[in-house]
Design an enzyme around this catalytic site. Structure first.
Site, PDB file in Angstrom:
ATOM      1  N   TYR A  54      62.008 -55.678 -24.696  1.00 17.93           N
ATOM      2  CA  TYR A  54      61.996 -56.756 -23.692  1.00 17.93           C
ATOM      3  C   TYR A  54      61.710 -56.154 -22.321  1.00 17.93           C
ATOM      4  CZ  TYR A  54      63.683 -59.637 -27.414  1.00 17.93           C
ATOM      5  OH  TYR A  54      63.752 -60.304 -28.612  1.00 17.93           O
ATOM      6  N   SER A  55      60.796 -56.779 -21.596  1.00 16.56           N
ATOM      7  CA  SER A  55      60.498 -56.339 -20.235  1.00 16.56           C
ATOM      8  C   SER A  55      61.710 -56.629 -19.350  1.00 16.56           C
ATOM      9  CB  SER A  55      59.316 -57.109 -19.651  1.00 16.56           C
ATOM     10  OG  SER A  55      58.214 -57.048 -20.494  1.00 16.56           O
ATOM     11  N   CYS A  73      50.780 -59.429 -17.881  1.00 18.20           N
ATOM     12  CA  CYS A  73      51.869 -59.362 -18.864  1.00 18.20           C
ATOM     13  C   CYS A  73      52.051 -60.717 -19.535  1.00 18.20           C
ATOM     14  CB  CYS A  73      53.167 -58.932 -18.182  1.00 18.20           C
ATOM     15  SG  CYS A  73      54.500 -58.598 -19.354  1.00 18.20           S
ATOM     16  N   GLU A 111      50.190 -55.184 -20.197  1.00 17.54           N
ATOM     17  CA  GLU A 111      51.183 -55.142 -21.266  1.00 17.54           C
ATOM     18  C   GLU A 111      51.250 -56.540 -21.866  1.00 17.54           C
ATOM     19  OE1 GLU A 111      54.509 -52.059 -21.178  1.00 17.54           O
ATOM     20  OE2 GLU A 111      55.557 -53.943 -20.796  1.00 17.54           O
ATOM     21  N   TYR A 133      51.228 -58.989 -25.585  1.00 14.51           N
ATOM     22  CA  TYR A 133      51.758 -58.897 -26.940  1.00 14.51           C
ATOM     23  C   TYR A 133      51.358 -60.113 -27.761  1.00 14.51           C
ATOM     24  CZ  TYR A 133      55.190 -58.028 -30.608  1.00 14.51           C
ATOM     25  OH  TYR A 133      55.797 -57.786 -31.807  1.00 14.51           O
TER      26      TYR A 133
HETATM   27  C1  LIG Z   1      56.622 -54.313 -24.434  1.00 12.97           C
HETATM   28  C2  LIG Z   1      57.150 -55.663 -24.881  1.00 12.97           C
HETATM   29  C3  LIG Z   1      57.863 -56.431 -23.991  1.00 12.97           C
HETATM   30  C4  LIG Z   1      58.331 -57.683 -24.384  1.00 12.97           C
HETATM   31  N1  LIG Z   1      59.013 -58.416 -23.485  1.00 12.97           N
HETATM   32  C5  LIG Z   1      59.475 -59.625 -23.824  1.00 12.97           C
HETATM   33  C6  LIG Z   1      60.170 -60.408 -22.868  1.00 12.97           C
HETATM   34  O1  LIG Z   1      60.353 -60.016 -21.701  1.00 12.97           O
HETATM   35  N2  LIG Z   1      60.642 -61.607 -23.251  1.00 12.97           N
HETATM   36  C7  LIG Z   1      60.432 -62.081 -24.523  1.00 12.97           C
HETATM   37  O2  LIG Z   1      60.908 -63.176 -24.830  1.00 12.97           O
HETATM   38  N3  LIG Z   1      59.767 -61.340 -25.435  1.00 12.97           N
HETATM   39  C8  LIG Z   1      59.297 -60.140 -25.117  1.00 12.97           C
HETATM   40  N4  LIG Z   1      58.643 -59.372 -26.047  1.00 12.97           N
HETATM   41  C9  LIG Z   1      58.594 -59.844 -27.446  1.00 12.97           C
HETATM   42  C10 LIG Z   1      59.913 -59.379 -28.203  1.00 12.97           C
HETATM   43  O3  LIG Z   1      59.876 -57.985 -28.381  1.00 12.97           O
HETATM   44  C11 LIG Z   1      60.073 -60.001 -29.595  1.00 12.97           C
HETATM   45  O4  LIG Z   1      58.909 -59.749 -30.331  1.00 12.97           O
HETATM   46  C12 LIG Z   1      60.323 -61.492 -29.567  1.00 12.97           C
HETATM   47  O5  LIG Z   1      61.524 -61.796 -28.875  1.00 12.97           O
HETATM   48  C13 LIG Z   1      60.466 -62.018 -31.007  1.00 12.97           C
HETATM   49  O6  LIG Z   1      61.474 -61.288 -31.648  1.00 12.97           O
HETATM   50  P1  LIG Z   1      62.468 -61.966 -32.691  1.00 12.97           P
HETATM   51  O7  LIG Z   1      63.353 -60.902 -33.246  1.00 12.97           O
HETATM   52  O8  LIG Z   1      63.113 -63.172 -32.114  1.00 12.97           O
HETATM   53  O9  LIG Z   1      61.491 -62.475 -33.815  1.00 12.97           O
HETATM   54  P2  LIG Z   1      61.294 -61.807 -35.279  1.00 12.97           P
HETATM   55  O10 LIG Z   1      62.465 -62.130 -36.137  1.00 12.97           O
HETATM   56  O11 LIG Z   1      60.937 -60.373 -35.097  1.00 12.97           O
HETATM   57  O12 LIG Z   1      60.075 -62.626 -35.760  1.00 12.97           O
HETATM   58  C14 LIG Z   1      58.824 -62.411 -35.186  1.00 12.97           C
HETATM   59  C15 LIG Z   1      57.824 -62.534 -36.301  1.00 12.97           C
HETATM   60  O13 LIG Z   1      57.773 -63.891 -36.713  1.00 12.97           O
HETATM   61  C16 LIG Z   1      56.461 -64.228 -37.074  1.00 12.97           C
HETATM   62  N5  LIG Z   1      56.038 -65.366 -36.252  1.00 12.97           N
HETATM   63  C17 LIG Z   1      56.260 -65.544 -34.922  1.00 12.97           C
HETATM   64  N6  LIG Z   1      55.739 -66.709 -34.511  1.00 12.97           N
HETATM   65  C18 LIG Z   1      55.176 -67.259 -35.595  1.00 12.97           C
HETATM   66  C19 LIG Z   1      54.470 -68.454 -35.811  1.00 12.97           C
HETATM   67  N7  LIG Z   1      54.245 -69.314 -34.830  1.00 12.97           N
HETATM   68  N8  LIG Z   1      54.009 -68.708 -37.070  1.00 12.97           N
HETATM   69  C20 LIG Z   1      54.234 -67.852 -38.072  1.00 12.97           C
HETATM   70  N9  LIG Z   1      54.900 -66.702 -37.928  1.00 12.97           N
HETATM   71  C21 LIG Z   1      55.358 -66.400 -36.718  1.00 12.97           C
HETATM   72  C22 LIG Z   1      55.600 -63.009 -36.831  1.00 12.97           C
HETATM   73  O14 LIG Z   1      55.472 -62.319 -38.057  1.00 12.97           O
HETATM   74  C23 LIG Z   1      56.406 -62.197 -35.872  1.00 12.97           C
HETATM   75  O15 LIG Z   1      56.150 -60.833 -35.971  1.00 12.97           O
HETATM   76  C24 LIG Z   1      58.112 -58.146 -25.685  1.00 12.97           C
HETATM   77  C25 LIG Z   1      57.384 -57.353 -26.584  1.00 12.97           C
HETATM   78  C26 LIG Z   1      56.904 -56.140 -26.179  1.00 12.97           C
HETATM   79  C27 LIG Z   1      56.123 -55.310 -27.168  1.00 12.97           C
HETATM   80  N1  LIG Z   2      55.434 -56.729 -22.005  1.00  9.30           N
HETATM   81  C1  LIG Z   2      55.031 -57.544 -22.956  1.00  9.30           C
HETATM   82  O1  LIG Z   2      54.241 -57.202 -23.793  1.00  9.30           O
HETATM   83  C2  LIG Z   2      55.610 -58.898 -22.967  1.00  9.30           C
HETATM   84  C3  LIG Z   2      56.563 -59.234 -22.021  1.00  9.30           C
HETATM   85  C4  LIG Z   2      57.056 -60.528 -22.027  1.00  9.30           C
HETATM   86  C5  LIG Z   2      56.589 -61.424 -22.971  1.00  9.30           C
HETATM   87  N2  LIG Z   2      55.697 -61.029 -23.887  1.00  9.30           N
HETATM   88  C6  LIG Z   2      55.147 -61.971 -24.866  1.00  9.30           C
HETATM   89  O2  LIG Z   2      54.398 -62.903 -24.099  1.00  9.30           O
HETATM   90  C7  LIG Z   2      54.383 -64.135 -24.739  1.00  9.30           C
HETATM   91  C8  LIG Z   2      54.830 -65.238 -23.763  1.00  9.30           C
HETATM   92  O3  LIG Z   2      55.159 -66.311 -24.496  1.00  9.30           O
HETATM   93  P1  LIG Z   2      55.998 -67.522 -23.992  1.00  9.30           P
HETATM   94  O4  LIG Z   2      56.354 -68.245 -25.220  1.00  9.30           O
HETATM   95  O5  LIG Z   2      57.035 -67.056 -23.042  1.00  9.30           O
HETATM   96  O6  LIG Z   2      54.889 -68.292 -23.170  1.00  9.30           O
HETATM   97  P2  LIG Z   2      54.702 -69.862 -23.031  1.00  9.30           P
HETATM   98  O7  LIG Z   2      55.891 -70.446 -22.446  1.00  9.30           O
HETATM   99  O8  LIG Z   2      54.190 -70.388 -24.335  1.00  9.30           O
HETATM  100  O9  LIG Z   2      53.545 -69.875 -21.935  1.00  9.30           O
HETATM  101  C9  LIG Z   2      52.344 -69.306 -22.179  1.00  9.30           C
HETATM  102  C10 LIG Z   2      51.294 -70.048 -21.359  1.00  9.30           C
HETATM  103  O10 LIG Z   2      50.070 -69.415 -21.610  1.00  9.30           O
HETATM  104  C11 LIG Z   2      49.150 -70.396 -22.099  1.00  9.30           C
HETATM  105  N3  LIG Z   2      48.166 -69.783 -22.988  1.00  9.30           N
HETATM  106  C12 LIG Z   2      48.026 -69.901 -24.339  1.00  9.30           C
HETATM  107  N4  LIG Z   2      46.948 -69.243 -24.755  1.00  9.30           N
HETATM  108  C13 LIG Z   2      46.371 -68.692 -23.657  1.00  9.30           C
HETATM  109  C14 LIG Z   2      45.220 -67.905 -23.447  1.00  9.30           C
HETATM  110  N5  LIG Z   2      44.420 -67.539 -24.435  1.00  9.30           N
HETATM  111  N6  LIG Z   2      44.941 -67.515 -22.197  1.00  9.30           N
HETATM  112  C15 LIG Z   2      45.723 -67.859 -21.162  1.00  9.30           C
HETATM  113  N7  LIG Z   2      46.835 -68.622 -21.297  1.00  9.30           N
HETATM  114  C16 LIG Z   2      47.157 -69.018 -22.528  1.00  9.30           C
HETATM  115  C17 LIG Z   2      50.014 -71.425 -22.778  1.00  9.30           C
HETATM  116  O11 LIG Z   2      49.314 -72.651 -22.880  1.00  9.30           O
HETATM  117  P3  LIG Z   2      49.436 -73.674 -24.118  1.00  9.30           P
HETATM  118  O12 LIG Z   2      50.669 -73.345 -24.854  1.00  9.30           O
HETATM  119  O13 LIG Z   2      49.470 -75.023 -23.487  1.00  9.30           O
HETATM  120  O14 LIG Z   2      48.187 -73.442 -24.923  1.00  9.30           O
HETATM  121  C18 LIG Z   2      51.144 -71.499 -21.790  1.00  9.30           C
HETATM  122  O15 LIG Z   2      50.785 -72.277 -20.699  1.00  9.30           O
HETATM  123  C19 LIG Z   2      55.258 -63.995 -25.962  1.00  9.30           C
HETATM  124  O16 LIG Z   2      54.414 -63.696 -27.064  1.00  9.30           O
HETATM  125  C20 LIG Z   2      56.130 -62.782 -25.622  1.00  9.30           C
HETATM  126  O17 LIG Z   2      56.620 -62.132 -26.767  1.00  9.30           O
HETATM  127  C21 LIG Z   2      55.178 -59.775 -23.885  1.00  9.30           C
END
Ligand SMILES: Cc1cc2nc3c(=O)[nH]c(=O)nc-3n(C[C@H](O)[C@H](O)[C@H](O)COP(=O)(O)OP(=O)(O)OC[C@H]3O[C@@H](n4cnc5c(N)ncnc54)[C@H](O)[C@@H]3O)c2cc1C
Ligand SMILES: NC(=O)c1ccc[n+]([C@@H]2O[C@H](COP(=O)([O-])OP(=O)(O)OC[C@H]3O[C@@H](n4cnc5c(N)ncnc54)[C@H](OP(=O)(O)O)[C@@H]3O)[C@@H](O)[C@H]2O)c1
Length: 363
Positions: free
Chosen positions: A144-145, A321, A361, A363
């Site tokens: 998690y960021s 991000c 960053e 995902y």
């Molecule tokens: C560097 C980094 C930073 C991140 N920062 C954040 C952050 O700040 N906040 C945040 O909320 N998350 C963040 N994430 C994402 C976070 O790490 C988890 O992946 C996320 O919270 C989901 O984990 P979980 O254990 O709840 O789900 P899990 O139990 O691990 O389930 C996730 C799995 O469910 C499946 N899945 C998910 N959606 C669907 C779908 N729609 N249909 C079918 N299958 C699906 C996929 O196989 C997926 O891998 C970050 C990820 C990375 C890599």
């Molecule tokens: N460091 C990291 O890697 C990091 C950190 C934090 C979060 N994450 C990940 O980032 C994602 C954020 O998800 P969330 O559920 O918080 O977001 P969210 O609330 O669903 O918001 C995402 C927004 O982006 C829009 N969107 C969808 N497809 C897009 C595209 N191709 N280009 C631009 N915008 C688009 C969505 O629009 P519509 O839904 O209306 O299409 C929505 O408005 C998650 O997968 C989380 O795991 C990664």
């Protein structure tokens, strides 16, 4: 460290009521008590000197100068806590920050670290959720960021905050599936223990230059690192850092009830109107003049020329991000802009990456 804040967590702009927890207004410079955990807020009165930013206009791709790498910073700690030996923190606060009518829930949470998990803005932590997986093994960590600045939401360098979206989806069989770690985190009650690893990551570290232009592109919870940057820039006083550049945040969310930390950002804008620009893209409520869905890249396209000019400056840094899909959309607008100047965007982006001016960053 002074311990007083004016804004810790802001709430959705939706006029519809939100849950009781998310209505707990945290904008208070006074001490509150949560289950015997004293909570202090920091003073948000740091003032930013006003500087006007001028982009250097050129029709050639400027050669990128290699700067001192943020990754070589000796003070940045990584992997202090590993999965076999995690740090046990405690949840101090956990509050829903999206409206009841938002598609999905996002929570802001603060954990105690007692200063044992020293992190920088832009890093992440791992969380090992309680319980065992279907094979009877402990769950794997999820990353998690970090959503707080290095001194934490209470200003005492003893906490770390996250912004977590509760993952709930319907699988192919039609069953509702809850993500393991996100649901564990969003359900955490104050006082509960949480296993923390890290900190990790150097990609999203802030540039050292206090006069830099920093363009932040976040979708959904991808806002987390930018909240940490912006707190450092606008809500804190540091002896060795005073932000005098331009911070420009683009945040994409589905509905106005899912806008994250909106009030905090608006407060920052009031404090530093010449140093902070704020643009939202609300995909399911707004469209551009062609009637297209307002994604982050659609909003950016409104400022295309200006953004392109900024990207030619040697001290402009872009951070992205959130959702993976956003990178492709942003590339698409940049390709045509660069082409107007006869520049190959992908090549130019490579030089920006090398100079640590393009940081991603997703995902
Ligand atoms: C560097 C980094 C930073 C991140 N920062 C954040 C952050 O700040 N906040 C945040 O909320 N998350 C963040 N994430 C994402 C976070 O790490 C988890 O992946 C996320 O919270 C989901 O984990 P979980 O254990 O709840 O789900 P899990 O139990 O691990 O389930 C996730 C799995 O469910 C499946 N899945 C998910 N959606 C669907 C779908 N729609 N249909 C079918 N299958 C699906 C996929 O196989 C997926 O891998 C970050 C990820 C990375 C890599
Ligand atoms: N460091 C990291 O890697 C990091 C950190 C934090 C979060 N994450 C990940 O980032 C994602 C954020 O998800 P969330 O559920 O918080 O977001 P969210 O609330 O669903 O918001 C995402 C927004 O982006 C829009 N969107 C969808 N497809 C897009 C595209 N191709 N280009 C631009 N915008 C688009 C969505 O629009 P519509 O839904 O209306 O299409 C929505 O408005 C998650 O997968 C989380 O795991 C990664």
């Amino acid at each position: 460290m002074a311990a007083a804040v004016t804004a810790a967590v802001s709430f959705p702009s939706s006029p519809k009521s939100t849950s009781l927890s998310s209505r707990t207004t945290l904008i208070a410079p006074e001490r509150i008590t949560l289950k015997k955990v004293p909570v202090y807020y920091r003073d948000a009165s740091a003032s930013g000197r006003v500087v006007s930013i001028r982009a250097q206009v050129t029709t050639e791709a400027p050669a990128k100068v290699q700067k001192v790498s943020k990754k070589d910073d000796e003070g940045v700690v990584v992997n202090k806590f590993k999965p076999k030996n995690p740090y046990t923190g405690r949840c101090l606060l956990n509050t829903k920050i999206t409206g009841d009518d938002a598609p999905g829930e996002t929570w802001h949470m603060v954990f105690s670290t007692e200063g044992e998990v020293p992190y920088r803005e832009g890093q992440s932590i791992g969380v090992i959720p309680d319980g065992i997986d279907k094979n009877g093994k402990p769950h794997k960590l999820r990353l998690y960021s970090i959503a707080s600045s290095a001194i934490g939401d209470f200003g005492d360098s003893k906490t770390v905050s996250l912004c977590v979206k509760r993952l709930v989806y319907t699988n192919e069989q039609g069953d509702i599936v809850k993500g393991v770690c996100s649901n564990f985190l969003c359900d955490l009650k104050p006082g509960a223990e949480v296993q923390i690893t890290g900190p990790v990551g150097k990609e999203m570290l802030m540039p050292k230059d206090p006069n830099a232009t920093i363009i932040m592109l976040g979708t959904g919870t991808g806002i987390a690192p930018f909240r940490s940057f912006l707190w450092k820039m606008f809500f804190e006083k540091h002896d060795d850092y005073k932000f005098n550049g331009l911070a420009w945040l683009f945040l994409g969310v589905p509905t106005s009830s899912s806008l994250l930390y909106k009030e905090e950002f608006e407060k920052m804008k009031e404090k530093a109107p010449d140093n902070f620009r704020l643009d939202f893209a609300v995909s399911r409520e707004q469209t551009n003049d062609k009637g297209e869905k307002m994604y982050i890249q659609t909003r950016m396209a409104e400022y295309a020329e200006e953004l392109w000019e900024l990207l030619k400056k040697d001290n402009t840094y872009v951070y992205m991000c959130g959702l993976k899909g956003m990178e492709k959309g942003i590339d698409e607008i940049m390709v045509s802009l660069a082409a107007k100047d006869g520049i190959d965007w992908l090549e130019y982006k490579r030089s920006l990456k090398k100079a640590e001016q393009w940081n991603v960053e997703v995902y």
